[in-house]
Design a protein around this motif. Structure first.
Motif, PDB file in Angstrom:
ATOM      1  N   GLY A  95       0.820  -1.205   0.000  1.00 17.18           N
ATOM      2  CA  GLY A  95       0.000   0.000   0.000  1.00 17.18           C
ATOM      3  C   GLY A  95       0.852   1.252   0.000  1.00 17.18           C
ATOM      4  O   GLY A  95       2.075   1.194  -0.086  1.00 17.18           O
ATOM      5  N   PRO A  96       0.214   2.411   0.112  1.00 18.53           N
ATOM      6  CA  PRO A  96       0.964   3.662   0.112  1.00 18.53           C
ATOM      7  C   PRO A  96       1.768   3.815   1.402  1.00 18.53           C
ATOM      8  O   PRO A  96       1.321   3.411   2.475  1.00 18.53           O
ATOM      9  CB  PRO A  96      -0.118   4.734   0.000  1.00 18.53           C
ATOM     10  N   ARG A  97       2.962   4.406   1.280  1.00 18.79           N
ATOM     11  CA  ARG A  97       3.837   4.645   2.426  1.00 18.79           C
ATOM     12  C   ARG A  97       4.455   6.031   2.297  1.00 18.79           C
ATOM     13  O   ARG A  97       4.741   6.509   1.195  1.00 18.79           O
ATOM     14  CB  ARG A  97       4.966   3.611   2.506  1.00 18.79           C
ATOM     15  N   ILE A  98       4.707   6.656   3.439  1.00 16.52           N
ATOM     16  CA  ILE A  98       5.320   7.986   3.467  1.00 16.52           C
ATOM     17  C   ILE A  98       6.826   7.847   3.280  1.00 16.52           C
ATOM     18  O   ILE A  98       7.486   7.140   4.037  1.00 16.52           O
ATOM     19  CB  ILE A  98       5.016   8.703   4.803  1.00 16.52           C
ATOM     20  N   VAL A  99       7.360   8.540   2.291  1.00 16.95           N
ATOM     21  CA  VAL A  99       8.801   8.569   2.035  1.00 16.95           C
ATOM     22  C   VAL A  99       9.416   9.776   2.736  1.00 16.95           C
ATOM     23  O   VAL A  99      10.509   9.697   3.288  1.00 16.95           O
ATOM     24  CB  VAL A  99       9.102   8.627   0.524  1.00 16.95           C
ATOM     25  N   ARG A 100       8.689  10.895   2.707  1.00 14.69           N
ATOM     26  CA  ARG A 100       9.177  12.110   3.369  1.00 14.69           C
ATOM     27  C   ARG A 100       7.975  12.940   3.787  1.00 14.69           C
ATOM     28  O   ARG A 100       7.025  13.111   3.035  1.00 14.69           O
ATOM     29  CB  ARG A 100      10.060  12.941   2.458  1.00 14.69           C
ATOM     30  N   LYS A 101       8.060  13.468   5.009  1.00 15.23           N
ATOM     31  CA  LYS A 101       7.064  14.418   5.490  1.00 15.23           C
ATOM     32  C   LYS A 101       7.820  15.651   5.961  1.00 15.23           C
ATOM     33  O   LYS A 101       8.686  15.564   6.826  1.00 15.23           O
ATOM     34  CB  LYS A 101       6.251  13.830   6.644  1.00 15.23           C
ATOM     35  N   VAL A 102       7.479  16.785   5.374  1.00 17.82           N
ATOM     36  CA  VAL A 102       8.079  18.054   5.766  1.00 17.82           C
ATOM     37  C   VAL A 102       6.983  18.912   6.376  1.00 17.82           C
ATOM     38  O   VAL A 102       5.945  19.144   5.751  1.00 17.82           O
ATOM     39  CB  VAL A 102       8.722  18.778   4.559  1.00 17.82           C
ATOM     40  N   VAL A 103       7.219  19.353   7.602  1.00 18.43           N
ATOM     41  CA  VAL A 103       6.274  20.190   8.347  1.00 18.43           C
ATOM     42  C   VAL A 103       6.896  21.576   8.442  1.00 18.43           C
ATOM     43  O   VAL A 103       7.877  21.773   9.157  1.00 18.43           O
ATOM     44  CB  VAL A 103       6.020  19.621   9.767  1.00 18.43           C
ATOM     45  N   ARG A 104       6.332  22.533   7.724  1.00 16.49           N
ATOM     46  CA  ARG A 104       6.852  23.905   7.741  1.00 16.49           C
ATOM     47  C   ARG A 104       5.939  24.748   8.633  1.00 16.49           C
ATOM     48  O   ARG A 104       4.925  25.283   8.179  1.00 16.49           O
ATOM     49  CB  ARG A 104       6.918  24.482   6.332  1.00 16.49           C
ATOM     50  N   LEU A 105       6.309  24.821   9.923  1.00 20.44           N
ATOM     51  CA  LEU A 105       5.540  25.619  10.874  1.00 20.44           C
ATOM     52  C   LEU A 105       5.539  27.080  10.445  1.00 20.44           C
ATOM     53  O   LEU A 105       6.579  27.600  10.017  1.00 20.44           O
ATOM     54  CB  LEU A 105       6.131  25.496  12.279  1.00 20.44           C
ATOM     55  N   ILE A 106       4.402  27.745  10.573  1.00 20.91           N
ATOM     56  CA  ILE A 106       4.358  29.147  10.151  1.00 20.91           C
ATOM     57  C   ILE A 106       5.170  30.036  11.083  1.00 20.91           C
ATOM     58  O   ILE A 106       5.561  31.127  10.691  1.00 20.91           O
ATOM     59  CB  ILE A 106       2.912  29.669   9.998  1.00 20.91           C
ATOM     60  N   ASN A 107       5.461  29.570  12.287  1.00 21.70           N
ATOM     61  CA  ASN A 107       6.261  30.351  13.230  1.00 21.70           C
ATOM     62  C   ASN A 107       7.612  29.698  13.496  1.00 21.70           C
ATOM     63  O   ASN A 107       8.206  29.879  14.558  1.00 21.70           O
ATOM     64  CB  ASN A 107       5.507  30.537  14.545  1.00 21.70           C
ATOM     65  N   SER A 108       8.148  28.960  12.533  1.00 18.59           N
ATOM     66  CA  SER A 108       9.373  28.181  12.736  1.00 18.59           C
ATOM     67  C   SER A 108      10.599  29.029  13.055  1.00 18.59           C
ATOM     68  O   SER A 108      11.542  28.540  13.671  1.00 18.59           O
ATOM     69  CB  SER A 108       9.669  27.321  11.514  1.00 18.59           C
ATOM     70  N   GLU A 109      10.591  30.290  12.668  1.00 15.59           N
ATOM     71  CA  GLU A 109      11.746  31.143  12.932  1.00 15.59           C
ATOM     72  C   GLU A 109      11.663  31.833  14.293  1.00 15.59           C
ATOM     73  O   GLU A 109      12.606  32.473  14.714  1.00 15.59           O
ATOM     74  CB  GLU A 109      11.923  32.159  11.809  1.00 15.59           C
ATOM     75  N   ASP A 110      10.539  31.679  14.970  1.00 11.09           N
ATOM     76  CA  ASP A 110      10.376  32.201  16.340  1.00 11.09           C
ATOM     77  C   ASP A 110      10.697  31.080  17.310  1.00 11.09           C
ATOM     78  O   ASP A 110      10.954  29.946  16.924  1.00 11.09           O
ATOM     79  CB  ASP A 110       8.936  32.688  16.560  1.00 11.09           C
ATOM     80  N   ALA A 111      10.645  31.391  18.586  1.00  9.78           N
ATOM     81  CA  ALA A 111      10.819  30.357  19.616  1.00  9.78           C
ATOM     82  C   ALA A 111       9.630  29.415  19.548  1.00  9.78           C
ATOM     83  O   ALA A 111       8.487  29.846  19.601  1.00  9.78           O
ATOM     84  CB  ALA A 111      10.913  30.993  20.988  1.00  9.78           C
ATOM     85  N   VAL A 112       9.918  28.136  19.374  1.00 16.91           N
ATOM     86  CA  VAL A 112       8.869  27.121  19.339  1.00 16.91           C
ATOM     87  C   VAL A 112       9.077  26.243  20.559  1.00 16.91           C
ATOM     88  O   VAL A 112      10.134  25.614  20.705  1.00 16.91           O
ATOM     89  CB  VAL A 112       8.939  26.277  18.042  1.00 16.91           C
ATOM     90  N   THR A 113       8.094  26.216  21.435  1.00 16.02           N
ATOM     91  CA  THR A 113       8.222  25.425  22.647  1.00 16.02           C
ATOM     92  C   THR A 113       8.081  23.948  22.329  1.00 16.02           C
ATOM     93  O   THR A 113       7.469  23.576  21.335  1.00 16.02           O
ATOM     94  CB  THR A 113       7.164  25.835  23.692  1.00 16.02           C
ATOM     95  N   ALA A 114       8.629  23.110  23.193  1.00 10.72           N
ATOM     96  CA  ALA A 114       8.521  21.657  23.017  1.00 10.72           C
ATOM     97  C   ALA A 114       7.041  21.277  23.049  1.00 10.72           C
ATOM     98  O   ALA A 114       6.295  21.704  23.914  1.00 10.72           O
ATOM     99  CB  ALA A 114       9.272  20.942  24.121  1.00 10.72           C
ATOM    100  N   SER A 115       6.642  20.487  22.077  1.00 12.01           N
ATOM    101  CA  SER A 115       5.218  20.163  21.969  1.00 12.01           C
ATOM    102  C   SER A 115       4.849  18.872  22.683  1.00 12.01           C
ATOM    103  O   SER A 115       3.715  18.702  23.079  1.00 12.01           O
ATOM    104  CB  SER A 115       4.820  20.090  20.491  1.00 12.01           C
ATOM    105  N   GLY A 116       5.774  17.944  22.829  1.00 14.49           N
ATOM    106  CA  GLY A 116       5.463  16.688  23.486  1.00 14.49           C
ATOM    107  C   GLY A 116       4.609  15.757  22.644  1.00 14.49           C
ATOM    108  O   GLY A 116       4.023  14.812  23.147  1.00 14.49           O
ATOM    109  N   PHE A 117       4.506  16.022  21.360  1.00  9.64           N
ATOM    110  CA  PHE A 117       3.780  15.161  20.440  1.00  9.64           C
ATOM    111  C   PHE A 117       4.369  15.344  19.060  1.00  9.64           C
ATOM    112  O   PHE A 117       5.163  16.261  18.835  1.00  9.64           O
ATOM    113  CB  PHE A 117       2.277  15.445  20.446  1.00  9.64           C
ATOM    114  N   LEU A 118       3.985  14.492  18.152  1.00 10.25           N
ATOM    115  CA  LEU A 118       4.493  14.570  16.789  1.00 10.25           C
ATOM    116  C   LEU A 118       3.583  15.429  15.931  1.00 10.25           C
ATOM    117  O   LEU A 118       2.367  15.439  16.099  1.00 10.25           O
ATOM    118  CB  LEU A 118       4.596  13.159  16.192  1.00 10.25           C
TER     119      LEU A 118
END
Length: 184
Positions: free
Chosen positions: A160-183
């Protein structure tokens, strides 16, 4: 209202929404990738991380870059840049009870939408889907919102289908991003 009218109306709305989102309804691979992405979101919200890991192709990359424009993930600073081994170690920390963030992990509800097919590679039997994700989380009496542009490269295997790459571009990635504790 009869059930035929209701199902036609719902089907018309769904078809319009998907067509407007530039996801071709006549491409079964695009629809299979969409289904995989929605399943991934459901598994992540349920914190079923081991099952989430089965959605990945061997050698899959999970990336959360800091630079919102970068495509050179290996040569850039990232919040997350996981291969198979690192992704499984991250899952172990989240599920093994050894991580403080896992013991009081946030409850999350995510919405993934605005799907577009960015690329198709017939020779490698893969497709790249771009979308938007909004995650609403709740932890220790606080509600927070994270938003990101996602890119999933999905390959199609006998399993079946499988993920080869997942890119998550947070809109605030250049600011301080606190630990989320989840994926994400």
């Amino acid at each position: 209202m009869s059930s035929d009218v209701l199902s036609t109306t719902v089907g018309d709305v769904l078809s319009t929404a998907v067509v407007d989102a530039e996801l071709p309804l006549d491409d079964p691979r695009a629809l299979a990738a969409l289904s995989l992405i929605w399943r991934e979101a459901r598994l992540l919200d349920a914190k079923r991380y081991e099952e989430w890991d089965t959605l990945w192709a061997e050698g899959g990359e999970y990336v959360i870059p800091i630079d919102p424009e970068t495509t050179d993930f290996a040569g850039s600073l990232n919040l997350v840049y996981d291969d198979d081994r690192m992704r499984r170690m991250r899952i172990e920390r989240l599920t093994g009870g050894f991580s403080i963030s896992a013991t009081a992990a946030a409850r999350t509800v995510r919405t993934v939408s605005r799907f577009t097919v960015a690329a198709r590679d017939e020779s490698e039997d893969s497709i790249e889907i771009c979308s938007a994700q909004v995650v609403v989380g709740y932890k220790r009496g606080e509600t927070f919102v994270l938003a990101a542009d996602l890119t999933h490269r999905v390959t199609f295997t006998d399993g079946g289908p499988r993920i080869v790459r997942k890119v998550v571009r947070l809109i605030n990635s250049e600011d301080a991003v606190t630990a989320s504790g989840f994926l994400l």
